[in-house]
Design an enzyme around this catalytic site. Structure first.
Site, mmCIF file in Angstrom:
data_model
loop_
_atom_site.group_PDB
_atom_site.id
_atom_site.type_symbol
_atom_site.label_atom_id
_atom_site.label_comp_id
_atom_site.label_asym_id
_atom_site.label_seq_id
_atom_site.Cartn_x
_atom_site.Cartn_y
_atom_site.Cartn_z
ATOM 1 N N ASP A 160 -12.208 9.930 -6.730
ATOM 2 C CA ASP A 160 -11.980 8.658 -7.354
ATOM 3 C C ASP A 160 -12.507 8.931 -8.973
ATOM 4 O O ASP A 160 -13.595 8.396 -9.240
ATOM 5 C CB ASP A 160 -12.494 7.453 -6.663
ATOM 6 C CG ASP A 160 -12.095 6.067 -7.280
ATOM 7 O OD1 ASP A 160 -11.067 6.335 -8.312
ATOM 8 O OD2 ASP A 160 -12.207 5.105 -6.957
ATOM 9 N N GLN A 180 -8.749 -6.608 -9.006
ATOM 10 C CA GLN A 180 -8.542 -5.300 -9.044
ATOM 11 C C GLN A 180 -7.218 -4.899 -9.168
ATOM 12 O O GLN A 180 -6.296 -5.609 -8.449
ATOM 13 C CB GLN A 180 -8.956 -4.971 -7.560
ATOM 14 C CG GLN A 180 -8.742 -3.679 -7.302
ATOM 15 C CD GLN A 180 -9.536 -2.460 -7.439
ATOM 16 O OE1 GLN A 180 -10.422 -2.662 -7.997
ATOM 17 N NE2 GLN A 180 -9.471 -1.232 -6.639
ATOM 18 N N ARG A 210 0.920 -1.322 -0.056
ATOM 19 C CA ARG A 210 -0.121 0.014 -0.126
ATOM 20 C C ARG A 210 0.854 1.132 -0.034
ATOM 21 O O ARG A 210 1.143 1.669 0.824
ATOM 22 C CB ARG A 210 -0.922 -0.073 1.199
ATOM 23 C CG ARG A 210 -1.647 1.277 1.216
ATOM 24 C CD ARG A 210 -2.767 1.456 0.496
ATOM 25 N NE ARG A 210 -3.875 0.223 0.499
ATOM 26 C CZ ARG A 210 -4.886 -0.008 -0.474
ATOM 27 N NH1 ARG A 210 -4.771 0.909 -1.416
ATOM 28 N NH2 ARG A 210 -5.577 -0.922 -0.307
ATOM 29 N N ARG A 225 1.009 -6.140 -9.918
ATOM 30 C CA ARG A 225 1.420 -5.601 -8.491
ATOM 31 C C ARG A 225 1.783 -6.573 -7.501
ATOM 32 O O ARG A 225 2.072 -6.075 -6.497
ATOM 33 C CB ARG A 225 0.482 -4.696 -7.973
ATOM 34 C CG ARG A 225 -0.848 -4.940 -7.742
ATOM 35 C CD ARG A 225 -1.822 -3.947 -7.144
ATOM 36 N NE ARG A 225 -3.127 -4.384 -7.003
ATOM 37 C CZ ARG A 225 -3.858 -3.726 -6.101
ATOM 38 N NH1 ARG A 225 -3.465 -2.561 -5.674
ATOM 39 N NH2 ARG A 225 -5.249 -4.135 -5.746
ATOM 40 N N HIS A 254 0.402 3.724 -10.205
ATOM 41 C CA HIS A 254 -0.669 4.080 -9.290
ATOM 42 C C HIS A 254 0.105 4.912 -8.108
ATOM 43 O O HIS A 254 0.331 4.564 -7.031
ATOM 44 C CB HIS A 254 -1.194 2.931 -8.806
ATOM 45 C CG HIS A 254 -2.296 3.034 -7.876
ATOM 46 N ND1 HIS A 254 -2.414 3.934 -6.857
ATOM 47 C CD2 HIS A 254 -3.680 2.406 -7.694
ATOM 48 C CE1 HIS A 254 -3.503 3.991 -6.223
ATOM 49 N NE2 HIS A 254 -4.247 2.920 -7.008
ATOM 50 N N GLU A 277 -2.439 9.452 -11.052
ATOM 51 C CA GLU A 277 -1.948 7.966 -11.590
ATOM 52 C C GLU A 277 -1.999 8.277 -13.241
ATOM 53 O O GLU A 277 -2.986 8.468 -13.569
ATOM 54 C CB GLU A 277 -2.791 6.716 -11.346
ATOM 55 C CG GLU A 277 -2.913 6.702 -9.600
ATOM 56 C CD GLU A 277 -4.025 5.764 -9.407
ATOM 57 O OE1 GLU A 277 -4.621 4.797 -10.212
ATOM 58 O OE2 GLU A 277 -4.727 6.092 -8.579
HETATM 59 O O1 LIG Z 1 -7.245 -0.819 -2.688
HETATM 60 P P1 LIG Z 1 -6.692 -0.927 -4.323
HETATM 61 O O2 LIG Z 1 -7.198 -2.328 -4.867
HETATM 62 O O3 LIG Z 1 -5.101 -0.763 -4.019
HETATM 63 O O4 LIG Z 1 -7.291 0.327 -4.946
HETATM 64 C C1 LIG Z 1 -7.082 1.656 -4.412
HETATM 65 C C2 LIG Z 1 -7.872 2.577 -5.373
HETATM 66 O O5 LIG Z 1 -7.191 2.774 -6.698
HETATM 67 C C3 LIG Z 1 -7.501 3.580 -7.229
HETATM 68 O O6 LIG Z 1 -6.823 3.819 -8.441
HETATM 69 C C4 LIG Z 1 -8.824 3.423 -7.805
HETATM 70 O O7 LIG Z 1 -9.340 4.325 -8.661
HETATM 71 C C5 LIG Z 1 -9.947 3.138 -6.651
HETATM 72 O O8 LIG Z 1 -11.152 3.009 -7.175
HETATM 73 C C6 LIG Z 1 -9.395 2.122 -5.730
HETATM 74 O O9 LIG Z 1 -9.917 2.290 -4.526
#
Ligand SMILES: O=P(O)(O)OC[C@H]1O[C@@H](O)[C@H](O)[C@@H](O)[C@@H]1O
EC number: 5.1.3.15
Length: 314
Positions: free
Chosen positions: A212, A84, A66, A89, A167, A271
């Site tokens: 977002d 997601q 994170r 990653r 990101h 991003e």
């Molecule tokens: O919790 P993750 O999977 O790392 O994603 C974090 C965020 O990443 C962002 O890029 C998205 O637009 C969000 O919708 C998302 O919540």
């Protein structure tokens, strides 16, 4: 991989994970974990950290780290049927000791080349063969450059399509003191409103609640102004038309296990991305996407970046 001016060192990071540390002669540095091919630190020549990594970040597979700069590939967010943000990653990348030549000159710069290829397990969830080469370079002025080269190596004649994002989690002093310039008047898809399309109003973007958004067809340069820190991040990009802006704010922050309740105040994701129009590669074709970050001291007050605004007094 090292000279008297710069150094590149492979060592152990948190939980024994391999990381590469890049150091530039004036003192700036960057760290890249092979897990995720993820930049987790970028420091200026005063040793100040410029990227945000959560205090609760879990440096352990299968969770993505994170913070820093996770790579979203082959899918951004939930724009497809994969997990997601895709799987790059949370895969282990390897060091690529013999990358094909780069057009840009990296001499006298600290850089590392990583590569990701699909495993047999990956082929079951995304049945395509590819080579994803990532070069992370620390420039002589402390700039951080990421270049991705993705090649379709399918032997069955099939094309593939993907979406992508760097990101990037920027470290900011106080989110309420931050503004983003370069995205005014653009169209965006709002992830908080079922990806509906809206048009941003004329002013630079400031933050008072969860955001977002995927800004579409953005300029190649975006500025993130941190008034309290008197610092401006400049993001330059190439091959990546879109730009995602994300801050989870308090409610979503509390819902994330690997993110502190108040940490949303000290981060902002901007991003460089290709989301609206997926990239399609035929076998043998290669795509490139580049992001360059610099951090400059600034004494910007609201509007000073744009002389027109100062003149108009707004
Ligand atoms: O919790 P993750 O999977 O790392 O994603 C974090 C965020 O990443 C962002 O890029 C998205 O637009 C969000 O919708 C998302 O919540």
């Amino acid at each position: 991989m090292s000279s008297e001016r710069v150094s590149v060192e492979l060592c152990k990071g948190i939980n024994g994970l391999d990381k590469v540390v890049l150091r530039e002669v004036r003192g700036s540095s960057a760290e890249v974990y092979l897990y995720g091919g993820q930049v987790t630190s970028w420091k200026n020549d005063h040793g100040e950290e410029l990227l945000f990594v959560s205090n609760k970040a879990i440096f352990k597979p299968p969770k993505a780290i994170r913070g820093g700069i996770p790579i979203c590939f082959p899918q951004f967010a939930s724009h497809g049927s994969l997990e997601q943000h895709g799987f790059a990653r949370n895969r282990f990348w390897t060091i690529d000791n013999d990358p094909p030549p780069f057009p840009t000159n990296s001499s006298n710069k600290a850089f590392v080349d990583l590569i990701l290829r699909p495993s047999e397990e990956d082929m079951k969830i995304w049945p395509h063969s590819y080579e994803f080469r990532l070069r992370v370079t620390l420039g002589s002025g402390g700039d951080l450059m990421l270049t991705s080269r993705i090649r379709n190596t399918n032997t069955d004649g099939k094309s593939f399509s993907f979406t992508f994002a760097y990101h990037t989690y920027f470290s900011v002093s106080d989110i309420s003191e931050v503004r983003v310039e370069g995205l005014e008047t653009l169209d965006y898809l709002d992830n908080l409103k079922e990806k509906q399309r809206f048009t941003e109003q004329g002013d630079a973007i400031t933050f008072e609640f969860e955001v977002d958004k995927i800004y579409l067809s953005t300029p190649t340069k975006i500025a993130i102004l941190d008034h309290e820190k008197k610092r401006t991040f400049v993001l330059r990009k190439d091959g990546l038309p879109d730009a995602v802006v994300w801050n989870p704010w308090d409610r979503k922050a509390k819902a994330m296990a690997d993110f502190g309740d108040d940490e949303y105040k000290h981060m902002l994701c901007v991003e460089a991305a290709a989301v609206e129009k997926p990239i399609t590669l035929k076998p043998g074709e290669e795509w490139r996407g580049r992001q360059e970050l610099s951090a400059v001291p600034s004494s910007y007050c609201s509007g000073q970046l744009d002389p027109q605004r100062v003149l108009l007094g707004s």
